[in-house]
Design a protein around this motif. Sequence first.
Motif, PDB file in Angstrom:
ATOM      1  N   VAL A   1       0.848  -1.193   0.000  1.00 25.66           N
ATOM      2  CA  VAL A   1       0.000   0.000   0.000  1.00 25.66           C
ATOM      3  C   VAL A   1       0.880   1.238   0.000  1.00 25.66           C
TER       4      VAL A   1
ATOM      5  N   HIS B   1       0.529   3.886   1.821  1.00 24.15           N
ATOM      6  CA  HIS B   1       0.739   4.373   3.182  1.00 24.15           C
ATOM      7  C   HIS B   1       0.315   3.296   4.171  1.00 24.15           C
TER       8      HIS B   1
ATOM      9  N   ASP C   1      -5.238   3.139   4.458  1.00 25.48           N
ATOM     10  CA  ASP C   1      -5.179   2.564   3.119  1.00 25.48           C
ATOM     11  C   ASP C   1      -5.497   1.079   3.060  1.00 25.48           C
TER      12      ASP C   1
ATOM     13  N   GLU D   1      -8.654  -0.860   1.308  1.00 22.90           N
ATOM     14  CA  GLU D   1      -8.420  -1.823   0.236  1.00 22.90           C
ATOM     15  C   GLU D   1      -9.035  -3.181   0.570  1.00 22.90           C
TER      16      GLU D   1
END
Length: 212
Positions: free
Chosen positions: A131, A133, A139, A143
């Motif tokens: 990712v 971050h 993040d 996701e």
Amino acid sequence: MDGTLVDTEPLWGVATYELSERLGRRLTPELREATVGGSFANTLAVCARHAGLTLDDADSAHYKEWMYQRMSELIGHDLLPNPGIDGLLADLAEAGVPMYVTTNTERRLADVCINAVGRDYFAGSITGDEVAHPKPAPDMYAEAARRAGARPERCLVFEDSWAGMSAAAAAGCRVFGLAEAVPRGVTRFDPARFVGATARDVEAWFSDGDAA
């Protein structure tokens, strides 16, 4: 993953203290606490700042390789799921609940832990090097929700670190924190409740918000 599914946090502690000593100054317990659940970049920054050092990219790559090699040695072949985890994951998987591992640990070490728990339980996993971050940014939880095809508020997260709890809450998930102190918007959860728990229990915890 670390501290929730498997008890690797003490091992990360050993490696982190050793890393700080290699940099010239052993971390205090308070500074070690600031690295729990964070990325390697954060851990190295804390250690370097404590030692009064400025590191370049080559230094960072060197210490990262050392850290991951050391953790591979510490993890070895005897890593076991935390109490109650195996039975609960098996029941959730049988009930068709999609589950994802989200961890700041990078893929090369995360896979060792996921395999120890049981890779087949999970629909997938997201690691810190996958990712933009890592935690405490939201993040990877955003996701995971996307991959599950669910709105974040319909996703239940179990986390034990401040960074992880903060990340999941920021993503809009329902978060149960396996810690004495939890961020705003996170419900405290006693990990002893995993022992003997079933998918139906998890559904009730989510619906009622009862994780005390």
